[in-house]
Design an enzyme around this catalytic site. Structure first.
Site, PDB file in Angstrom:
ATOM      1  N   ASP A   1      29.217  34.568 -27.298  1.00 15.52           N
ATOM      2  CA  ASP A   1      28.684  36.561 -28.125  1.00 15.52           C
ATOM      3  C   ASP A   1      30.189  36.668 -28.089  1.00 15.52           C
ATOM      4  O   ASP A   1      30.662  37.589 -29.608  1.00 15.52           O
ATOM      5  CB  ASP A   1      28.062  37.211 -26.778  1.00 15.52           C
ATOM      6  CG  ASP A   1      27.169  38.211 -27.480  1.00 15.52           C
ATOM      7  OD1 ASP A   1      26.805  37.333 -28.623  1.00 15.52           O
ATOM      8  OD2 ASP A   1      26.604  39.211 -27.330  1.00 15.52           O
TER       9      ASP A   1
ATOM     10  N   ASP B   1      19.966  38.852 -26.196  1.00 12.48           N
ATOM     11  CA  ASP B   1      20.814  39.812 -24.866  1.00 12.48           C
ATOM     12  C   ASP B   1      19.908  40.802 -24.146  1.00 12.48           C
ATOM     13  O   ASP B   1      19.750  41.163 -23.305  1.00 12.48           O
ATOM     14  CB  ASP B   1      21.277  41.374 -25.919  1.00 12.48           C
ATOM     15  CG  ASP B   1      22.339  40.735 -26.706  1.00 12.48           C
ATOM     16  OD1 ASP B   1      23.448  40.028 -26.975  1.00 12.48           O
ATOM     17  OD2 ASP B   1      22.747  41.222 -28.188  1.00 12.48           O
TER      18      ASP B   1
END
Length: 348
Positions: free
Chosen positions: A184, A237
């Protein structure tokens, strides 16, 4: 929506694991049980390992580059089709599981369908609704309220995936979330230096495609923002931390821990706080996209590991991933005159 999705997924996953454990105990109590059938029985669940955890992030990076390079109207259309297929499967699985409580006979009666094989009558009854819902969303996905349909399909898909894919222990969860953490950060911040723009943000917004972002995310309109737009969160997420949170509740239930003495409440709270910090950072940085896992992973994983070490469960959580449960069949075979046997052995 993210917290609620993980909450529902965790309870469903833990319930399934507890039912499987109860069924296994019943088999083991039978003197004529077959160990091979117990070990090799198919449960429809896939436990990932450390290698697949690393490969997942590598494959995800490759897929992200493909999205970035091939971003166009027609490529988004392809993603919409794939999302609809996954959404139909997810919505169907969730509805069947929900309706099975009232229509058990229809869910346990099967009919052979060409190509698909044996399918329950309940699944056949639900399938047309799921397909219609998905098609209607795809056709009208550009209208103002289409985000509701997208979120319903997305949440159903995430819940279904969290029932199929599981982390067997804390070691695999740590490897997976650590790799996702680096993934990420790299594709949101570091990729700017290589591509002159944030690859993750460009893909999420669907820049250059003429569409309002890719469908693989949950979104909700910004209610009090004069510029409008949507607040979005990617499936990853929710899915990746959700694997760890679901693991914590499975462990609690199998070890008969209360909510206070267990790990689930702490893991769930840590995820919520990590997500909250993400949105605080988003506002502090004038709306610049933030890698949510940058904040979520330290909160969830750090809380889990710290608490496990403090309670003395870390070794078991790390390697075994489930409480040590004595075999009921073994206890039935234990002799009752152990002190006499020890005395005989001493004399010999």
């Amino acid at each position: 929506m993210a917290v609620g999705t993980i909450l529902v997924s965790s309870f469903w996953s833990a319930w399934s694991a507890r039912e499987a454990a109860i069924e296994q105990d019943k088999i083991l109590k039978d003197a004529s049980f077959d160990y091979a059938n117990v070990e090799q029985g198919s449960s429809g669940v896939v436990d990932i390992n450390t290698t697949s955890a690393v490969l997942f992030v590598v494959i995800a990076s490759g897929f992200l580059i493909v999205l970035y390079k091939l971003m166009s109207y027609w490529f988004i259309e392809l993603l919409v089709v794939l999302f609809c297929i996954g959404g139909v499967e997810g919505l169907q699985t969730c509805l069947v599981a929900l309706l099975l409580r009232w229509f058990k006979s229809a869910g346990e009666t099967f009919v052979k369908v060409p190509i698909f094989g044996a399918i329950s009558y309940l699944t056949l009854a639900v399938a047309p609704f799921c397909v219609t819902f998905s098609v209607v969303w795809a056709v009208y996905r550009r209208v103002n309220f289409a985000w509701i349909g997208q979120d319903i399909l997305g949440i159903a898909l995430i819940i279904t995936v969290l029932q199929i894919v599981r982390v067997p222990n804390l070691k695999v969860g740590t490897v997976l979330l650590s790799c996702a953490f680096l993934y990420d950060i790299f594709w949101v911040f570091v990729s700017k230096r290589m591509f002159n723009e944030s690859v993750m943000i460009v893909v999420a917004r669907g820049d250059g495609s003429g569409e309002d972002g890719i469908p693989m995310l949950l979104k909700i309109p910004r209610m009090f923002d004069p510029w409008g737009g949507y607040s979005i969160i990617g499936f990853g997420d929710i899915l990746l931390p959700g694997l760890l949170v679901a693991f914590s509740l499975r462990y609690d239930w199998l070890s008969n821990k209360s909510l206070r003495a267990g790990y689930f409440v702490w893991a769930m709270t840590a995820y919520g706080l990590g997500l909250l910090i993400t949105y605080v950072a988003l506002n502090l940085m004038d709306g610049h996209g933030q890698p949510a896992l940058l904040y979520i992973v330290p909160f969830t994983l750090g809380t889990f590991i710290t608490l496990g070490k403090k309670r003395g469960d870390l070794s078991n959580l790390w390697s075994r991933g489930e409480p040590v449960r004595p075999c009921p069949h073994f206890h039935q075979l234990q002799p009752t005159n152990q002190p006499e046997e020890r005395e005989d052995e001493h004399q010999n």
